[in-house]
Motif scaffolding. Sequence first.
Motif, PDB file in Angstrom:
ATOM      1  N   GLU A 152       0.834  -1.201   0.000  1.00 47.55           N
ATOM      2  CA  GLU A 152       0.000   0.000   0.000  1.00 47.55           C
ATOM      3  C   GLU A 152       0.871   1.255   0.000  1.00 47.55           C
ATOM      4  N   GLY A 156      -0.263   3.018  -3.078  1.00 47.67           N
ATOM      5  CA  GLY A 156      -1.411   3.827  -2.703  1.00 47.67           C
ATOM      6  C   GLY A 156      -2.710   3.057  -2.755  1.00 47.67           C
ATOM      7  N   ILE A 157      -2.648   1.803  -3.219  1.00 45.08           N
ATOM      8  CA  ILE A 157      -3.840   0.947  -3.224  1.00 45.08           C
ATOM      9  C   ILE A 157      -4.086   0.467  -1.796  1.00 45.08           C
ATOM     10  N   VAL A 248      -5.536   2.148 -10.316  1.00 40.08           N
ATOM     11  CA  VAL A 248      -4.880   2.704  -9.127  1.00 40.08           C
ATOM     12  C   VAL A 248      -5.624   3.952  -8.654  1.00 40.08           C
ATOM     13  N   GLN A 252      -7.434   4.400  -5.020  1.00 39.26           N
ATOM     14  CA  GLN A 252      -7.051   5.464  -4.094  1.00 39.26           C
ATOM     15  C   GLN A 252      -8.232   6.334  -3.698  1.00 39.26           C
ATOM     16  N   SER A 253      -9.267   6.348  -4.541  1.00 37.12           N
ATOM     17  CA  SER A 253     -10.467   7.117  -4.195  1.00 37.12           C
ATOM     18  C   SER A 253     -11.348   6.368  -3.206  1.00 37.12           C
TER      19      SER A 253
END
Length: 293
Positions: A152, A156-157, A248, A252-253
Motif C-alpha cells: 500500500e 497507494g492501493i 490505481v 485510491q479514491s
Amino acid sequence: MALSPNSLSTTSLPSGGNDFRSLDALRGSAVRDPKSSIRETAKQFESLFMQEVMKSMRAATMSTEMMDNSATKLGTEMLDTQFAGKMTGLPGGLSGAIERHLQRQLGISGKDGDKTAEKSAVQALPALAQKGIAPHVQSFIQKHDSAAKAAEAQTGIPASFMLAQAAHESGWGKREITGAGGTPSFNVFGIKATSSWTGRVAEVQTTEFIDGKPQKVMAKFRAYASYEESFKDYAKMIGTNERYSKVVAQAQSGGAEGFARGLQKAGYATDPEYAQKLARVINTTVRVQRALA
C-alpha cells in the motif's frame, strides 16, 4: 491443527498431582497475557510429562507386596510430584521447547515487548468466531497484513483491496499455486509468467474463460521466494503498468467496486464475473479488519 490457549483440555492430559483447575485459569488468562500463559502452560505440560516418566520408572523397578500398601504408594506419588516439580522449567528443558512451539502456532514473538505479535495472537482466539469470521479468513488476513501494508505504501492501493484480491485468487490460501512436487510458488495473485519474466515459474492447470465459457488450460505462473515478494511484484506491476493507471486512481479514491471493475476492464482476469466476486471479497476483508482492529 494449530493450537490455541482455548484448545487446552484437562480431559486429554495424563493424571497427576497438579491441580487441573489451574489449566482452566490459564485459558482465561490467555486473552489478557498470551505470552505468560503460554509459558505457564508449557510448564504444566512438562510437569505432567515428568510425573509420567517417574511413574514409568517406578513401575519398572522391583517391589514387594509387603511394602506395597496405600500409605507407601501415596508417599511415593507425593515424592514423585516433588521431583517432577524440581525438574520442571530448567534451562534447556522440555518446557522451553513446548513454549517455543506454542508461540509459533499462535504467531507470538519470543522477544519481550513485541506487543503487535501478542495482539495478533489474542485476535486469533475463538472470540472472533462469534462475529461470524471463519478461522481461515482470520489467519489469511493476519498472515499477509504486513506485506499488504508495505505494498500500500508503494502503490497507494488500500491494503484491504490487495488482501482481498490475494484471498480471491488463492481461495483464502487454500488453492495456492504450486510447482513440481508441490513446491510453493508464493504467488497469491495468480500473476502469469509472460516472456518478460526471468524468474522461476510454476506450470499448472487453470481455468480460463474463452468466449464466455470456462475451459481448463495449462499456464505458467510466476514463482517467488516469499509472500512478501509476491505482494511487491503485484504492487510493481499495478503501479507501473499504464494499463492499470485508472485502476490505481479508482482504488485510491476508496471505491471497492470501481477498483474491481477497473481490474476486469483492464484484462486482469477472463472471468466475466470477476469484478462482482472480487468486490464481495473486499467487503468481507474490510469487515474482518474492522473486527481485528
